[in-house]
Motif scaffolding. Structure first.
Motif, short mmCIF file in Angstrom:
data_model
loop_
_atom_site.label_atom_id
_atom_site.label_comp_id
_atom_site.label_asym_id
_atom_site.label_seq_id
_atom_site.Cartn_x
_atom_site.Cartn_y
_atom_site.Cartn_z
N GLU A 97 0.83 -1.21 0.00
CA GLU A 97 0.00 0.00 0.00
C GLU A 97 0.86 1.26 0.00
O GLU A 97 0.53 2.24 -0.65
N SER A 98 2.00 1.22 0.72
CA SER A 98 2.88 2.39 0.76
C SER A 98 3.46 2.68 -0.62
O SER A 98 3.74 3.83 -0.95
N ILE A 99 3.63 1.65 -1.42
CA ILE A 99 4.13 1.82 -2.80
C ILE A 99 3.01 2.35 -3.70
O ILE A 99 3.17 3.32 -4.44
N VAL A 100 1.85 1.70 -3.62
CA VAL A 100 0.73 2.04 -4.50
C VAL A 100 0.29 3.50 -4.31
O VAL A 100 0.01 4.19 -5.30
N VAL A 101 0.26 3.98 -3.06
CA VAL A 101 -0.20 5.36 -2.84
C VAL A 101 0.77 6.39 -3.42
O VAL A 101 0.36 7.51 -3.72
N GLN A 102 2.04 6.01 -3.58
CA GLN A 102 3.03 6.94 -4.15
C GLN A 102 3.18 6.79 -5.67
O GLN A 102 3.81 7.63 -6.30
N ALA A 103 2.64 5.72 -6.23
CA ALA A 103 2.79 5.47 -7.66
C ALA A 103 2.03 6.52 -8.47
O ALA A 103 1.04 7.09 -8.01
N ASP A 104 2.51 6.75 -9.68
CA ASP A 104 1.90 7.75 -10.55
C ASP A 104 0.71 7.19 -11.33
O ASP A 104 -0.15 7.93 -11.80
N PHE A 105 0.69 5.85 -11.48
CA PHE A 105 -0.41 5.20 -12.20
C PHE A 105 -0.58 3.80 -11.64
O PHE A 105 0.40 3.07 -11.48
#
Length: 187
Positions: A97-105
Motif C-alpha cells: 500500500e505504501s508503494i501504491v499510494v506513491q505510484a503515478d499510475f
C-alpha cells in the motif's frame, strides 16, 4: 531513447529474505539503481512493475529515491488482477500500500479477482508491450517465479526491438565485494 522499462525478479522468500530490512536488500536495490540510473539520465519516463513482493517493490523504492533528482520519472503499477495483495501478511500489505499510494499510475490488467494462471501470462504480455527494456533479477541457475517473464521476454525479443538487462547473483556478489572493499579502504 528508451521511454519505458519493466522491472521484475524474485520474490523475497525465493532469496531467503524474510524481513524487509534484511541486509541483502540494500545490495539488491543498489543493483537496480545501477541499471536504472543511466536510463533515467537518457530520458527514461516510466518504470513499470506488477506490484509483486520483492524485487518489484524494492525497485519502486529505488524509483522514489530517483524522483528526488528526476521528478519526471514515473512509476506505474499494473497488477495482473484485482486484490493480488489480499492473501498477504499484514506487514506485506502495508508495504504494498505504501508503494501504491506513491505510484503515478495504478491499474489492474484484468479488472477481476484471480481466476487462473492465464492472468499472469496476460500480465507478462502487457508489460512487454508497454516497455522497450526489461530489468530482471533472475539467474537461470536458480529457478523461481521470474523464469516465466524471462522466457516470455526472450521470446518477445526475437521478433521485437527489445532489450533485456539481467541482474544475476554474480552481479550482486560484485556489489557486495565493492562495498566491502570501500569499508576496508576507509578503515
Amino acid at each position: 531513447m528508451k521511454k519505458n522499462v519493466t522491472i521484475t525478479g524474485y520474490k523475497p522468500y525465493e532469496l531467503g529474505i524474510f524481513k524487509k530490512d534484511h541486509a541483502s536488500v540494500a545490495f539488491i536495490k543498489q543493483a537496480i539503481y545501477k541499471e536504472l540510473y543511466p536510463l533515467v539520465e537518457e530520458g527514461l519516463e516510466w518504470v513499470i512493475i506488477s506490484g509483486q513482493l520483492g524485487v518489484e517493490l524494492w525497485a519502486a523504492e529505488v524509483v522514489f529515491d530517483l524522483q528526488v533528482d528526476f521528478p519526471q520519472l514515473q512509476l506505474a503499477v499494473l497488477t495482473p488482477f484485482l486484490g493480488q495483495e489480499e492473501t498477504w501478511s499484514e506487514t506485506n500489505k502495508e508495504w504494498y500500500e505504501s508503494i501504491v499510494v506513491q505510484a503515478d499510475f495504478v491499474e489492474s490488467i484484468t479488472h477481476k479477482p484471480y481466476e487462473n494462471p492465464k492472468q499472469f501470462y496476460l500480465k507478462n504480455q502487457v508489460l512487454l508491450h508497454k516497455s522497450e527494456v526489461s530489468i530482471i533479477m533472475y539467474d537461470p541457475e536458480k529457478d523461481g517465479s521470474p523464469k516465466y517473464f524471462y522466457e516470455a521476454a526472450k521470446k518477445y525479443s526475437e521478433t521485437h526491438d527489445y532489450e533485456i538487462r539481467e541482474i544475476t547473483f554474480y552481479d550482486l556478489q560484485l556489489i557486495v565485494e565493492e562495498e566491502m572493499s570501500k569499508k576496508m579502504d576507509s578503515f
